[in-house]
Structures are given as C-alpha cells and as structure tokens.
Design an enzyme around this catalytic site. Structure first.
Site, PDB file in Angstrom:
ATOM      1  N   GLU A   1      -3.765   6.773  -5.025  1.00 24.61           N
ATOM      2  CA  GLU A   1      -4.205   5.659  -5.862  1.00 24.61           C
ATOM      3  C   GLU A   1      -4.290   6.087  -7.322  1.00 24.61           C
ATOM      4  O   GLU A   1      -4.084   5.284  -8.230  1.00 24.61           O
ATOM      5  CB  GLU A   1      -5.567   5.139  -5.374  1.00 24.61           C
ATOM      6  CG  GLU A   1      -6.048   3.899  -6.091  1.00 24.61           C
ATOM      7  CD  GLU A   1      -5.043   2.743  -6.023  1.00 24.61           C
ATOM      8  OE1 GLU A   1      -4.764   2.157  -7.086  1.00 24.61           O
ATOM      9  OE2 GLU A   1      -4.538   2.447  -4.926  1.00 24.61           O
TER      10      GLU A   1
ATOM     11  N   ARG B   1       0.842  -1.194   0.000  1.00 24.49           N
ATOM     12  CA  ARG B   1       0.000   0.000   0.000  1.00 24.49           C
ATOM     13  C   ARG B   1       0.883   1.252   0.000  1.00 24.49           C
ATOM     14  O   ARG B   1       1.851   1.334   0.752  1.00 24.49           O
ATOM     15  CB  ARG B   1      -0.923   0.015   1.228  1.00 24.49           C
ATOM     16  CG  ARG B   1      -2.078  -0.974   1.134  1.00 24.49           C
ATOM     17  CD  ARG B   1      -3.089  -0.514   0.076  1.00 24.49           C
ATOM     18  NE  ARG B   1      -4.194  -1.440  -0.091  1.00 24.49           N
ATOM     19  CZ  ARG B   1      -4.243  -2.390  -1.014  1.00 24.49           C
ATOM     20  NH1 ARG B   1      -3.210  -2.564  -1.830  1.00 24.49           N
ATOM     21  NH2 ARG B   1      -5.296  -3.167  -1.139  1.00 24.49           N
TER      22      ARG B   1
ATOM     23  N   HIS C   1       0.052  -0.379  -9.975  1.00 30.45           N
ATOM     24  CA  HIS C   1      -0.729  -1.261  -9.093  1.00 30.45           C
ATOM     25  C   HIS C   1      -1.152  -2.517  -9.866  1.00 30.45           C
ATOM     26  O   HIS C   1      -2.315  -2.918  -9.879  1.00 30.45           O
ATOM     27  CB  HIS C   1      -1.958  -0.532  -8.551  1.00 30.45           C
ATOM     28  CG  HIS C   1      -2.387  -1.036  -7.212  1.00 30.45           C
ATOM     29  ND1 HIS C   1      -3.112  -0.281  -6.327  1.00 30.45           N
ATOM     30  CD2 HIS C   1      -2.203  -2.232  -6.599  1.00 30.45           C
ATOM     31  CE1 HIS C   1      -3.360  -0.978  -5.226  1.00 30.45           C
ATOM     32  NE2 HIS C   1      -2.807  -2.165  -5.377  1.00 30.45           N
TER      33      HIS C   1
END
Length: 327
Positions: free
Chosen positions: A268, A239, A288
């Site tokens: 993100e 994360r 990601h």
C-alpha cells in the site's frame, strides 16, 4: 468520548474539517484527535483510551487490538478492509463498518482511461512530444483498437458491471468471471458469464475487479499470465494483493502481457525507487487514485463518519454496513 482519525500522513491530506463537522453533528462533545501514523508505539499510545477509530489502511491485528482496550468501533473510509482481523474484532465486540458504494463510477472511468491510454500508447507520445519535440505518429507501436476486442472482467460487482457497460460503448465483447454472479446478471450489463480458462485464453484486455479474499490472494501469478494467449493489456484497479508483482514484471519482460495499468501495487506504501514496474512506457501506475473525485471524497467522508457515530451511539439504522457481525 474519544475518536481518533489515524492514517499514513499523505492519506490525511484531505479536508479533515468536514469530518470533524460530520462527527460532531452526532456526538457534539467528542474529543477528536488526528494522528498521522509514523510509529506503531506512538499510535498505540494514542489509541489506549480511544472509543472509535476512523482509518483507511492501518493494520489492525490481535497485537494492535490488545493495545486498544476501550475501542468499540472501527470505521473504514475505504472499500477494502482486509487489513483488519475481523474474527478478533468480533470476539472483542468491536464493530467494524465499511462504506461500500461511493466511487463506482470513478473507478470504472479510471479503468477505461487506463485501457485507452495503454492501447493508444500515450506514454510514448508524452516522451516524443514533451521531451524530444518529435512529431511522428508512427513513433509508437500500432494500437490494437478496442472495437471487436474481448474484455475479460474478473469480478462482476458494482464496479465490474459499470466497466462492462462502458466497454459496450467501445464495441467490446465482455466475458465476466465471478462465481457469485448469475448469467442473468451478466447479461443485464452486456456481458457473458465465463469460466476462468476461457477468459484468460480469449481476452485482449483483462481487468481485475475482485474483492481481495483468501481464495484470490496472489491470483494473477506467472502461471496465469502464461495462459493469457492473446498477450493482453492487464489492468488492476482493485487490490494489489490480487497479483504477484514480480510475476507481472516477468510477464511484461517476456511479452506475455503487452501492457499494464495499475492503480495498486502489492504494498500500500510502495518504495517506487525500487519498483521494477516504474519507468516503462507500456506500464501506467497511478497512486491508488481511481476513487478520487469531488463527489466521491464528500461521500467517503460523510458515510464513514456516520458509520462511526452510528456504532458509538447505537443508532444502527444510520450505519451502512457492519462487516464483522457485531451489532
């Protein structure tokens, strides 16, 4: 019954027909709406009469939930759910479920790929071969080599254990930092349970596999980078919130960290045009994508859809895990 599949537009670029099929197996008459998130107000309008939500990344705090009066279940089609206010959903009786195990092997493979590419300085060779047409092995810094080196694993869950097993094949010594793990669990995957200070001091490679919690948010900061005595390769495939991005930039600039492999950034949806980590030959960033494979995507879609329909129909036996205690 209305089900909304909502996320940022690029996240919805998968084969949504499969999710429609999985959802309709259990709820044949469901109204299923796909909502690419561009504006909060439009999203709230769509969610005003929704019973179920399938999402990976959209923030769901008290203000957002106030606008979803009929919502009964949220299914997260990702491993993390830190963007959901679990206490507020619990208070409202909204079940929140996560998929858990679906991409362990892919993420472990990705971790090793980043480690190897950075140690072998592959980005330098991409430049000298592809752009400069130069055939010189010595154009890149000398690799340190992985055999006999120490890997510091932060987090010894399923993925951390899978990485440890792979690291054994490269002759690495593995130190695992995880307050929830036992020495026996570490030993079973060839690792030695360690304290944070020892791992930071002795590791040639540090790899983060911790779940993001209040305790470890912004964990890898400048103070910890300063304690990395061997100036290691730093990997984060967990994360982005576990690290302080500006501190990592500073650590790279000062040579406290020799290279970084990142599958996540603090945001993100990062603005890569302003990211100081982009464009460095000793930094590899992937979007990601560590989870990504044909097998993992199918499992992701199947499990997350069954989680949602199980919650909405009361078939709790088919739900993998409800994470907020609503059952």
């Amino acid at each position: 019954m209305k089900i909304v599949i909502a996320d940022y537009p690029d996240v919805l670029g998968r084969e949504l027909e499969k999710e429609f099929a999985f959802l309709r197996e259990d709820i044949p008459d469901a109204e299923i709406v796909v909502h690419p998130y561009l504006d909060a107000a439009l999203f709230y309008r769509e969610m005003a009469d929704a019973d179920g939500l399938l999402t990976a990344f959209l923030p769901l705090d008290k203000d957002a939930l106030d606008r979803m009066p009929r919502l009964r279940a949220i299914s997260i089609n990702a491993t993390g759910y830190n963007f959901v206010d679990l206490e507020e959903t619990r208070r409202r009786g909204i079940a929140v479920c996560a998929i858990g195990e679906y991409c362990t092997q892919e993420v472990a493979d990705h971790t090793m790929a980043l480690m190897l590419a950075l140690d072998r300085n592959l980005k330098v060779y991409f430049r000298t071969i592809d752009r400069e047409h130069r055939w010189q092995y010595y154009a890149a810094p000398r690799p340190m080599g992985l055999t006999g080196r120490t890997l510091g694993l932060f987090g010894l869950g399923k993925i951390g254990k899978a990485v440890s097993r792979r690291a054994q094949g490269f002759g690495m010594r593995v130190l695992a930092v995880d307050p929830r793990a036992t020495p026996e669990q570490a030993e079973a995957v060839g690792a030695c349970l360690s304290d944070e200070a020892t791992a930071l001091r002795e590791a040639d490679v540090i790899s983060n596999h911790m779940n993001l919690t209040g305790e470890n948010e912004r964990f890898f900061d400048y103070a910890r980078f300063c304690r990395m005595e061997k100036h290691p390769i730093f990997l984060n495939v967990s994360r982005g919130g576990s690290m302080v991005e500006t501190d990592l930039v500073r650590a790279l600039d000062e040579g406290l960290v020799r290279a970084a492999g990142l599958d996540v950034l603090e945001a993100e949806k990062p603005d890569l045009s302003r990211c100081a980590l982009v464009g460095r030959e000793n930094v590899i960033i992937t979007p990601h994508a560590a989870f990504y494979s044909s097998q993992s995507i199918e499992a992701l879609q199947r499990i997350s859809c069954r989680n949602l329909t199980g919650c909405l129909t009361g078939r709790w036996e088919q739900v993998f895990r409800v994470v907020n205690g609503v059952f």
